[in-house]
Design a protein around this motif. Structure first.
Motif: not given
Length: 250
Positions: A56-60, A138-142, A147-148
């Motif tokens: 249920g996290g932010v990674l697909g 810089a590559a957009g990793v939030s 954390g995930d």
């Protein structure tokens, strides 16, 4: 032979049985690694609950699968590499994408950054330098993704390390070489494929079903590979899950 006993429903206590029953409901069967992990219901429950939370996290789903494959490869876990190679193939990854994932590479810049960061975290035991973190951002990793990613490393290190200890027999097809020619499958026409109770696959409408008609099948390494339509993904079912295959007359 497994160095730890494989817990089955026939010998499980109530707590183990509940966990194994849920695994079978989710996966159609209980892989040997989980049957060994059931020796510690607390460890198995913790693994399943963390996996559920991270789903249920932010990674697909595709990126989660790539992380699992990368981490297994980095940890030298043949069992988990085989399992996640099979799953990646079912999700539509081709041989080159699977090989690239194991080497922490991707044509997609964001995915590439996630994989490289995960590998850096693994290799430094979490002590990544500022430059690695800055490159990922810089590559957009939030920050949520960071954390995930760390959570998935913990999840998969648990299964990888336990596999090293238990050494269960491989019950997935051995992972294909990352280089070389693609394996050729001998496909046949099946008029009907019927699965055993508790096993399902997706029919032409994408609905779970125990029986499909007019499918293409191939049997390799004790697994049935099923394609319900020319443009459908290959689905894989272990031999115990197959009740009946009726071939079309040639």
């Amino acid at each position: 032979m497994s160095r730890l006993p494989l817990i089955t429903t026939e010998i499980a206590d109530d707590e183990q049985n509940a966990l194994l029953t849920e695994l079978k409901r989710q996966l159609g069967r209980v892989p040997n690694l989980y049957a060994a992990l059931a020796n510690s219901p607390a460890a198995l429950r913790g693994y399943l609950e963390l996996r559920h939370a991270l789903a249920g996290g932010v990674l697909g789903a595709r990126l989660r699968e790539q992380l699992a494959l990368l981490i297994a490869a980095e940890n030298g876990c043949d069992y988990c590499v085989a399992a996640h190679t099979m799953r990646a193939g079912r999700m539509g990854f081709d041989e080159r994408e699977i090989s690239d994932t194991r080497d922490a590479r991707s044509d997609d810049p964001h995915t590439d950054a996630v994989l490289r960061l995960a590998r850096d975290i693994l290799r430094t035991r979490g002590r990544i330098d500022d430059a690695a973190l800055a490159a990922a951002r810089a590559a957009g990793v939030s920050d949520a993704e960071i954390g995930d990613i760390t959570g998935h490393i913990a999840l998969n290190v648990l299964s990888n390390y336990f596999n090293h200890i238990a050494a269960p027999e491989l019950d997935f097809p051995a992972a294909a070489p990352t280089e070389g020619s693609k394996m050729n499958q001998a496909w046949r026409d099946a008029a009907r494929v019927e699965l055993a109770e508790g096993y399902t696959l997706f029919d032409r409408e994408g609905q779970p079903a125990r029986t499909v008609q007019d499918a293409r099948i191939s049997i390799e390494g004790g697994f049935l590979h099923i394609r319900v339509a020319d443009d459908a993904d290959i689905q894989i079912v272990s031999a115990p899950g197959v009740a009946l295959v009726t071939y079309r007359a040639e």
